[in-house]
Design a protein around this motif. Structure first.
Motif, PDB file in Angstrom:
ATOM      1  N   ILE A   1      99.174 107.784  -9.779  1.00  0.00           N
ATOM      2  CA  ILE A   1      99.251 109.319  -9.106  1.00  0.00           C
ATOM      3  C   ILE A   1      98.631 109.241  -7.550  1.00  0.00           C
ATOM      4  O   ILE A   1      96.982 108.946  -7.864  1.00  0.00           O
ATOM      5  N   LEU A   2      98.816 108.235  -6.013  1.00  0.00           N
ATOM      6  CA  LEU A   2      97.622 108.229  -5.210  1.00  0.00           C
ATOM      7  C   LEU A   2      98.197 108.609  -4.191  1.00  0.00           C
ATOM      8  O   LEU A   2      99.310 109.082  -3.546  1.00  0.00           O
ATOM      9  N   SER A   3      97.108 108.209  -2.922  1.00  0.00           N
ATOM     10  CA  SER A   3      97.361 108.700  -1.257  1.00  0.00           C
ATOM     11  C   SER A   3      98.068 107.443  -1.025  1.00  0.00           C
ATOM     12  O   SER A   3      98.460 106.705  -1.472  1.00  0.00           O
TER      13      SER A   3
ATOM     14  N   VAL B   1      91.057 101.404   1.287  1.00  0.00           N
ATOM     15  CA  VAL B   1      90.341 101.477   1.677  1.00  0.00           C
ATOM     16  C   VAL B   1      90.431 100.169   3.246  1.00  0.00           C
ATOM     17  O   VAL B   1      89.778 100.138   4.454  1.00  0.00           O
ATOM     18  N   HIS B   2      90.425  99.237   2.640  1.00  0.00           N
ATOM     19  CA  HIS B   2      90.642  98.152   3.434  1.00  0.00           C
ATOM     20  C   HIS B   2      91.659  97.950   4.330  1.00  0.00           C
ATOM     21  O   HIS B   2      91.949  96.753   4.928  1.00  0.00           O
ATOM     22  N   VAL B   3      92.541  98.823   4.163  1.00  0.00           N
ATOM     23  CA  VAL B   3      93.971  99.379   5.029  1.00  0.00           C
ATOM     24  C   VAL B   3      93.583  99.954   6.092  1.00  0.00           C
ATOM     25  O   VAL B   3      93.995 100.303   7.290  1.00  0.00           O
ATOM     26  N   TYR B   4      92.912 101.341   5.987  1.00  0.00           N
ATOM     27  CA  TYR B   4      93.231 102.147   6.701  1.00  0.00           C
ATOM     28  C   TYR B   4      92.212 102.844   6.407  1.00  0.00           C
ATOM     29  O   TYR B   4      91.235 103.493   5.508  1.00  0.00           O
ATOM     30  N   ALA B   5      91.566 103.258   7.703  1.00  0.00           N
ATOM     31  CA  ALA B   5      90.139 103.248   8.048  1.00  0.00           C
ATOM     32  C   ALA B   5      89.641 105.091   7.505  1.00  0.00           C
ATOM     33  O   ALA B   5      88.688 105.601   7.592  1.00  0.00           O
ATOM     34  N   ASP B   6      91.201 106.110   7.836  1.00  0.00           N
ATOM     35  CA  ASP B   6      90.713 107.553   7.379  1.00  0.00           C
ATOM     36  C   ASP B   6      91.088 107.801   5.775  1.00  0.00           C
ATOM     37  O   ASP B   6      91.704 108.947   6.142  1.00  0.00           O
ATOM     38  N   ALA B   7      90.943 106.945   5.034  1.00  0.00           N
ATOM     39  CA  ALA B   7      91.049 107.147   3.730  1.00  0.00           C
ATOM     40  C   ALA B   7      90.384 108.082   3.009  1.00  0.00           C
ATOM     41  O   ALA B   7      91.537 108.922   2.157  1.00  0.00           O
ATOM     42  N   GLY B   8      89.301 107.897   3.521  1.00  0.00           N
ATOM     43  CA  GLY B   8      88.667 108.789   2.295  1.00  0.00           C
ATOM     44  C   GLY B   8      88.254 110.276   3.249  1.00  0.00           C
ATOM     45  O   GLY B   8      88.486 111.325   2.646  1.00  0.00           O
TER      46      GLY B   8
END
Length: 348
Positions: free
Chosen positions: A118-120, A125-132
């Motif tokens: 299960i993932l978002s 984090v290497h691709v999406y700046a707003d991952a967190g």
């Protein structure tokens, strides 16, 4: 005769490793029935699939009922996405952040088991700046299957359909320091404790003061596990569930927690005082607490109109409905209180 705490811990681990999200509890209920048969305890099965075991007592006019539930949190396939991943809908009261990164398995209607994670949708984090920063909701969470699939059609070919059940890897672990950490301590820990007390009673050849029923329910997480099939002579109803730990709570991972009030309102005052007195008389470590966002099978029974005396106890469980943890001492204290209650006089 001592309570079989090792048996209880081992039984919990066995139960935790049987997937049983609410709505798909057949396999775990079969395990319960086999164990009751081994313990030579008679039982019946309700239309809802719960198991009701009974021990005849010296007094057959005033019955007691104890309940613990074996169904757990889980999910269902909500949508098969065009990229070969799954959107899920949650079963039970928890949040998506509690299962992010968890291994899971999907059970198809023909019984095939397919694993995944299960993932978002923005896990890297290497691709999406707003991952967190992204809020974890149904729209942005998905299951990555451990199969070579990139399209909806390829997923359908595996046999996966909307409505298939999704179970979470419990990762049940018992540490040398006595901690039991796992998903689904709520409420498989209490089921194991109840079975352990039953094992002790049967092996000791004890006869309880009152005819007592033991309901292993399978729909508690969605609110109606123990609200039916309560024998007519039942006066006292004790739910054995988990004690919630957190800021402002007295409950910890070592005690038996006695609930004074939850979201449904106060529990029976006489029952609560009776349980506290038994804990003190037997030298058990206990805490009285209030659970603000909680409801039990006992409160469900009252909402259904049953005229009963109701109570709620359970081992303290940290991080409820997430990565849960308790301790062997909580098993011991809870089992001790269950055992003392079963041998006690009537609640005044």
């Amino acid at each position: 005769m001592k309570l079989p705490i090792d048996y209880m811990v081992e039984t919990f681990v066995a139960l935790a490793n049987i997937p049983s999200p609410t709505g798909n509890t057949y396999r775990v209920m079969e395990w319960i029935k086999e164990e009751l048969t081994r313990l030579e305890i008679s039982y019946t099965v309700t239309n809802k699939g719960a198991v009701l075991a009974t021990l005849p007592g010296k007094n057959d006019e005033r019955h007691r009922l104890l309940t613990a539930h074996v169904d757990t949190l889980g999910a269902m396939v909500k949508e098969i996405k065009s990229n070969g991943r799954l959107k899920i809908t949650l079963i039970g009261g928890f949040r998506f952040n509690a299962i992010e990164g968890e291994y899971c398995q999907i059970e198809t209607s023909n019984g095939r088991i397919i694993t995944g994670t299960i993932l978002s949708t923005k896990a890297s984090v290497h691709v999406y700046a707003d991952a967190g920063k992204m809020e974890r909701t149904e729209e942005v969470m998905e299951v990555r299957l451990d199969e070579k699939v990139k399209t909806k059609e390829e997923v359908l070919a595996l046999g996966i359909q909307v409505g298939d059940f999704v179970s979470f890897d419990p990762r049940a672990t018992v540490t040398d320091s006595g901690f039991i950490k796992s998903r689904h301590l709520d409420d498989k820990a209490s089921v194991a404790i109840v079975l352990g007390v039953l094992k002790k009673i049967k092996e000791a050849g004890e006869t309880l003061p009152y005819t007592t029923h033991f309901l292993i329910s399978n729909n508690e997480e969605i609110g109606y596990g123990g609200n039916s099939n309560i024998p007519d002579k039942t006066v006292e109803y004790l739910a054995v569930d988990m004690g919630a730990i957190g800021q402002g709570q007295t409950t910890d991972e070592y005690c038996v927690s006695i609930c004074a009030k939850d979201s449904s309102g106060p529990y029976h005052y006489g029952m609560r005082k009776h349980l506290v007195q038994l804990a003190e008389e037997n030298g058990l470590y206990y805490q009285v607490d209030i659970y603000p966002f909680y409801g039990s099978d006992a409160s469900a029974a009252l909402r259904s109109g049953y005229d009963i005396i109701h109570g709620l106890i359970g081992p303290g469980v940290d991080a409820s409905h997430s990565h849960e943890r308790s301790h062997r001492e909580a098993f011991e204290n809870t089992a001790g209180l269950v055992d003392a209650y079963l041998r006690s006089g009537a609640v005044e």
